[in-house]
Structure formats: structure tokens, C-alpha cells
Design an enzyme around this catalytic site. Structure first.
Site, mmCIF file in Angstrom:
data_model
loop_
_atom_site.group_PDB
_atom_site.id
_atom_site.type_symbol
_atom_site.label_atom_id
_atom_site.label_comp_id
_atom_site.label_asym_id
_atom_site.label_seq_id
_atom_site.Cartn_x
_atom_site.Cartn_y
_atom_site.Cartn_z
ATOM 1 N N CYS A 201 0.810 -1.221 0.000
ATOM 2 C CA CYS A 201 0.000 0.000 0.000
ATOM 3 C C CYS A 201 0.843 1.271 0.000
ATOM 4 C CB CYS A 201 -0.974 -0.019 1.175
ATOM 5 S SG CYS A 201 -0.213 -0.058 2.812
ATOM 6 N N HIS A 247 -2.606 0.963 6.934
ATOM 7 C CA HIS A 247 -2.935 0.949 5.503
ATOM 8 C C HIS A 247 -3.039 2.380 4.986
ATOM 9 C CE1 HIS A 247 -4.284 -0.824 1.792
ATOM 10 N NE2 HIS A 247 -5.438 -0.185 1.822
ATOM 11 N N HIS A 259 -5.683 1.578 -4.184
ATOM 12 C CA HIS A 259 -4.779 1.123 -3.132
ATOM 13 C C HIS A 259 -4.318 -0.298 -3.443
ATOM 14 C CE1 HIS A 259 -8.128 -1.086 -0.698
ATOM 15 N NE2 HIS A 259 -8.624 -0.746 -1.869
#
Length: 296
Positions: A201, A247, A259
Site C-alpha cells: 500500500c 494501511h 490502493h
């Protein structure tokens, strides 16, 4: 005397300690992978060799360890000459460096998007082929359609500062970073990854910004000393960042974000929506989204 290095393999692992595995909080053995390095990138050596690993810091100020066989040690003047000697960025998923300016040449090396290579002639003796040079002086040819300007500086390796490109047109910049991220759409999720072979990510977001000349923090949080600052969620524009526990995602506009996720059944670089009625709505992320950030 400070020592530096240049990555001499297409993709290498950057570890968070001088060994491949570690024990996590649950007392289980996991990898100690922290990041990846890509061909041509410089590193600053920050200590003595340990068990075959060099402690390093990257040009985007991320510390780690690399295997000594993955890099070539060099001095400051040689690194500066490399940095200022006409580097361009590989801009294809995986691009071949050939011995001849034709597809029938011998493949010298294949390098992923983000690799740095010295361009001697953008248009060589054969149209469409650039004459390039590796760090060791070996020359070859790359299709110039797979080259893009290098917009970021690695001078932070020897100045200790974070050099950032001056952004002239905010709207154009925002569009560019979103387009950079979109190039990785469909790429598999890889912990610590930052190439089309696999990306995580924060690898996706930081590499997308790096390709457009801005150095943001490599991990999934807003870090002091880097240009991203928290903004109200409702003020997000394309290219801004969304933060979740462990994240990070990039906002694309119209309630959608891109993402790299490890979620089973929807793994890799994907696009999801904040619209509760959309088929690609992620309730778990919508509920855990705690902050937004922007460089503007």
C-alpha cells in the site's frame, strides 16, 4: 569518510534488520522485509557490514539493510556523477536492455518501472531506441518509449535534506500522481514491494509521488518532516491520501480510491468506492478510515 552504494540488480529486498526473518508480536516467525530497492538507486551506508548486510538509508530517508552482493560501493563523487549524468526512469512494467538496437539483440538485463538508467542518446542510430549505460559502464539499448524524465533528486543522500520538486500546476500534479498509481492497477500485493512485480500500500503511494518528484513517507502514516499534512476528509481532492490503521490509499475523486490490498478475494492494486451503494464499497475500510493527508 562517508560511503555510498548503488543498487546493481533489477529489484532487491531492503530488510529491517541484518537477517531474513524475525519473531513478531505473536511469537511467530515472519520475514523482516521492509522495502525494495530498484536498479540505479543510490544508498548511503550508515555503518559497518553485519553478517553480509550493509546498514543503509535510501534517498527517501528510509533505513534498512541490504545484502552486500546487491549493491556496488562507491564514493560521493561517483554517486553525484551518476545522479547528474543524464539519468532517466524506466517506465514500462519490465523493460529489456538489449545489446543491439533491435529485438534480435541479446538481453543484457531487464528492469522494472522505477529503475534508473543513464541515457547517452535518447534517439540512437535506430529510431525508437535509446543508447543507455549501466552503473558499471556497460552499454546497451532500450526502446525510448519506455523512458520518462527523472523528476526527483537523490541529493538527500549526501545533504541530509529532503529535496522536493517545485510544483507549478497543482491540478496537473494531482492528475499525474493518480495516473502513476493507475499504472500499477492489477499488480499483485507484495509486502514491502514497490514495483510491477508486486507492491504494497505505501509502496504504491510513495512510488507514485516519487515518480512525480515528491518524496513522501514510505510507511502508512503521516510522518513529521515529510510534506504530507492532515486535512479534513471532506476537503480531499484527487491525489490526496487516505489513512487507515496500517494501511494507506490514494483518493481519485468522485468517492473512489486506489490502493494495494492484501484482502483475500480482492488482493492487489484495486479501486474501491466510499459510496455505500457501490459494488466495490469496502465497509471495513470506510469505518476504519481515520485521517486524510495532502501535500497542498
Amino acid at each position: 569518510m562517508e560511503q555510498f552504494a548503488v543498487i546493481i540488480k533489477p529489484v532487491i529486498t531492503i530488510w529491517d534488520r541484518p537477517e531474513e526473518t524475525k519473531e513478531n508480536r505473536e511469537k511467530k516467525i515472519v520475514s523482516s522485509i521492509a522495502d525494495e530497492g530498484i536498479y540505479g538507486m543510490g544508498l548511503r551506508i550508515r555503518g559497518e557490514e553485519e553478517q553480509g548486510f550493509y546498514p543503509v538509508v535510501t534517498a527517501y530517508h528510509y533505513p534498512g539493510y541490504v545484502r552486500k552482493e546487491d549493491v556496488e560501493l562507491t564514493g560521493l563523487s561517483a554517486l553525484v556523477n551518476w545522479e547528474e549524468g543524464g539519468l532517466m526512469v524506466i517506465d514500462g512494467e519490465f523493460v529489456d536492455l538489449m545489446s543491439l538496437p533491435k529485438v534480435q539483440g541479446v538481453r543484457i538485463m531487464s528492469a522494472p518501472r522505477g529503475a534508473l538508467i543513464k541515457v547517452l542518446e535518447f534517439e540512437s542510430m535506430e529510431p525508437g531506441w535509446a543508447l543507455v549505460e549501466l552503473f558499471d559502464g556497460q552499454r546497451g539499448f532500450v526502446r525510448n518509449q519506455y523512458l520518462r524524465p527523472k523528476e526527483y533528486s537523490q541529493s538527500g543522500l549526501w545533504t541530509g535534506k529532503l529535496p522536493q520538486k517545485e510544483i507549478v500546476d497543482e491540478k496537473e500534479f494531482r492528475q499525474a500522481v493518480v495516473e502513476n498509481a493507475m499504472q500499477y492497477l492489477g499488480t499483485q500485493y507484495r509486502w514491502g514491494g514497490r514495483t510491477p512485480l508486486g507492491i504494497d500500500c505505501s509502496g504504491l503511494t510513495s512510488e507514485s509521488y516519487l515518480l512525480s518528484g515528491i518524496i513522501i513517507f514510505r510507511d502508512a502514516k503521516i510522518q513529521p518532516g515529510f510534506p504530507v499534512l492532515e486535512i479534513p476528509k471532506e476537503e480531499m481532492l484527487p491525489g490526496d491520501l487516505m489513512y487507515f490503521p496500517g494501511h494507506i490509499a490514494m483518493y481519485m475523486g468522485n468517492g473512489r480510491y486506489i490502493h494495494s490490498t492484501g484482502k483475500i478475494g480482492s488482493s492487489g492494486v484495486v479501486i474501491n468506492s466510499l459510496n455505500t451503494e457501490a459494488a466495490d464499497y469496502r465497509e471495513d475500510l470506510a469505518k476504519s478510515w481515520y485521517a486524510s493527508g495532502s501535500i497542498f
